[in-house]
Design an enzyme around this catalytic site. Structure first.
Site, PDB file in Angstrom:
ATOM      1  N   ASP A   1      -3.514  -6.171  -5.678  1.00 30.17           N
ATOM      2  CA  ASP A   1      -4.231  -5.922  -4.662  1.00 30.17           C
ATOM      3  C   ASP A   1      -3.835  -6.903  -3.637  1.00 30.17           C
ATOM      4  O   ASP A   1      -3.468  -8.003  -3.685  1.00 30.17           O
ATOM      5  CB  ASP A   1      -5.619  -6.783  -5.045  1.00 30.17           C
ATOM      6  CG  ASP A   1      -6.562  -6.341  -3.858  1.00 30.17           C
ATOM      7  OD1 ASP A   1      -6.118  -6.527  -2.669  1.00 30.17           O
ATOM      8  OD2 ASP A   1      -7.973  -6.224  -3.970  1.00 30.17           O
TER       9      ASP A   1
ATOM     10  N   CYS B   1       0.773  -1.317  -0.030  1.00 28.02           N
ATOM     11  CA  CYS B   1       0.102  -0.045   0.012  1.00 28.02           C
ATOM     12  C   CYS B   1       1.003   1.314  -0.019  1.00 28.02           C
ATOM     13  O   CYS B   1       0.720   2.107   0.906  1.00 28.02           O
ATOM     14  CB  CYS B   1      -0.849  -0.023   1.119  1.00 28.02           C
ATOM     15  SG  CYS B   1      -1.809  -1.594   1.411  1.00 28.02           S
ATOM     16  N   ALA B   2       1.713   1.058  -0.956  1.00 29.38           N
ATOM     17  CA  ALA B   2       2.864   2.245  -0.994  1.00 29.38           C
ATOM     18  C   ALA B   2       2.667   3.615  -1.360  1.00 29.38           C
ATOM     19  O   ALA B   2       3.429   4.609  -1.058  1.00 29.38           O
ATOM     20  CB  ALA B   2       3.936   1.735  -1.857  1.00 29.38           C
TER      21      ALA B   2
ATOM     22  N   GLY C   1       6.534   7.989  -0.359  1.00 36.08           N
ATOM     23  CA  GLY C   1       7.486   8.720   0.619  1.00 36.08           C
ATOM     24  C   GLY C   1       7.983   7.515   1.273  1.00 36.08           C
ATOM     25  O   GLY C   1       9.222   7.578   1.601  1.00 36.08           O
TER      26      GLY C   1
ATOM     27  N   CYS D   1      -2.433   5.747   9.519  1.00 31.97           N
ATOM     28  CA  CYS D   1      -2.394   6.977   9.989  1.00 31.97           C
ATOM     29  C   CYS D   1      -3.751   7.272  10.706  1.00 31.97           C
ATOM     30  O   CYS D   1      -4.330   8.243  10.500  1.00 31.97           O
ATOM     31  CB  CYS D   1      -2.182   7.971   8.779  1.00 31.97           C
ATOM     32  SG  CYS D   1      -3.393   7.916   7.466  1.00 31.97           S
TER      33      CYS D   1
END
EC number: 2.1.1.176
Length: 434
Positions: free
Chosen positions: A308, A259-260, A264, A380
């Protein structure tokens, strides 16, 4: 709303249009704002952003004032003018723009939104607010939503999850986010780059734990940063930079950034361990474009794959990874200060759906990890269901998983918004037993 190219729009009208798209149509501010910026002069971009962010931070309060002044809200094709009124109220309440200019420019905005007949109504509403500002403000902040600028479901969740800290979280969510830099270790040490910034008149403070992080005293345009185009530095919150600290990559390892996007963390791994092999996957081809752009600017190389994470058999090339960074899809409740639209785009039932998605990805990624390897689970978010409880449940169902460096009763590290000037983030380090 769309407007022809070459047309220079009133900034307040552009803000109202963007806010209408976010609040009523459910578009993200990160999509609506650039589209609105194309309609105005570059010198007005900062004002547009300030108004849009501010209205979204204070939305319940402004809605309450508008309702008190108007009774019935504008509907249908006139909805965008409702947001123009909120734009005017925000300027009068929270900005240092002279009142006559705030009212005059907002009223003129109706012309650009093809509603000249509504100028009188907008003028009257804003003038009436000026006459009884103190009373209307008191009424609007007499309830929790207006006082704290958060939807009821989110306030309830914060109070239940953080009974001692929820008010500080809310305050941080409604504040302006600082600008953090990540110094590219391939070009300079943090101290060297800090000295370059000082020569350019830019004052910064280093972060105690994130080794490459510098916080700007005053945010600036990236093109004012020495060597930005050459890849000397990137913009990334210190909390996100801690991913590298917890991942602790070593030279020569095969590492997966799952899930890059926008890339960053992929870049940070390569800046610190250029001898490692990094595979970056994400299911969104559009967002992967950002990954490739970031790597190109920084002159870094990774294998970037659209796939996925739940179904690695569709993209996995057969070799297990030494380390996996899983920055899982989440509610983003830790980064509301950077994305205030999250408060109004998220719904209470999103949390359970996201937790289920995270569970599926975590289980799938565990199979791709070598025995003896480590996986860093990150979000996050600040909701226990996505973080502490997610990891606890994973440990209970996964016999070969061990938690590293934290108490199993309270697994991982939860960073709250504003803590050490960082975004809200969660990290848990999991090792795979032989």
């Amino acid at each position: 709303m769309a407007f022809c190219l070459g047309f220079i729009m009133n900034v307040r009208a552009a803000a109202a249009s963007a806010l209408y798209q976010v609040v009523d149509l459910g578009h993200s501010l990160s999509n609506a704002l650039p589209a609105a910026q194309q309609q105005i002069r570059p010198r007005d971009h900062a004002l547009l952003q300030e108004i849009c962010y501010g209205v979204l931070r204070q939305l319940p309060r402004l809605e309450s004032i508008s309702q008190a002044l108007m009774g019935k809200p504008l509907k249908g094709k006139q909805r965008v003018f409702h947001f123009l009124i909120l734009v005017g109220l925000y300027q009068l309440s929270f900005m240092r723009i002279p009142a006559h200019a705030a009212v005059g420019e907002t009223v003129e905005g109706a012309q650009d939104l093809k509603g000249p007949r509504l100028r009188g109504l907008i003028n009257a509403v804003l003038r009436n607010y000026q006459r009884d500002q103190e009373g209307l403000d008191a009424q609007a902040t007499s309830h929790d939503a207006g006082r704290y600028g958060h939807p009821g479901w989110l306030l309830k969740l914060l109070k239940e999850s953080y009974p001692e800290q929820w008010q500080q979280i809310v305050e941080a969510n409604n504040s302006k986010a600082p600008m953090w830099l990540r110094v590219n270790h391939q070009h300079h040490t943090r101290a060297e780059y800090q000295a370059l910034l000082e020569q350019a008149g830019i004052v910064t403070t280093p972060h105690a734990q994130a080794e490459d992080a510098l916080c700007l005293e005053t945010p600036c345009d990236v093109h004012q940063l020495p060597g930005f185009a050459e890849g000397w530095v990137s913009v990334q919150d210190a909390a996100a930079q801690l991913a590298l600290t917890y991942l602790a990559p070593q030279a020569g390892e095969l590492i997966l950034d799952c899930c890059a996007a926008p890339g960053g963390k992929t870049a940070h791994i390569l800046e610190r361990t250029p001898e490692s092999q990094v595979v970056a996957i994400d299911c969104d081809e559009t967002r992967l474009k950002r990954v490739r752009e970031n790597l190109q600017r920084l002159e870094l190389t990774a294998q970037v794959i659209c796939g996925d994470a739940r179904y690695p058999q569709q993209w996995w090339q057969g070799e297990q990874f030494d380390r996996i960074l899983l920055d899982a899809p989440c509610s983003a409740t830790g980064v509301i200060r950077r994305h205030p639209d999250i408060k109004w785009l998220r719904r209470a039932d999103d949390i359970a759906a996201l937790a289920e998605l995270q569970r599926e990805i975590l289980d799938a990624m565990w199979q791709q990890l070598k025995p003896g390897g480590s996986l860093v689970y990150a979000t996050c978010s600040i909701t226990p269901q996505e973080n502490r409880l997610q990891v606890k449940a994973f440990l209970e169902r996964t016999p070969d998983a061990r938690l590293v460096g934290s108490d199993p009763a309270q697994p991982g590290r939860q960073i709250l918004p504003g803590e050490e000037a960082m975004d809200g983030f969660y990290y848990a380090v999991l090792s795979k037993q032989h």
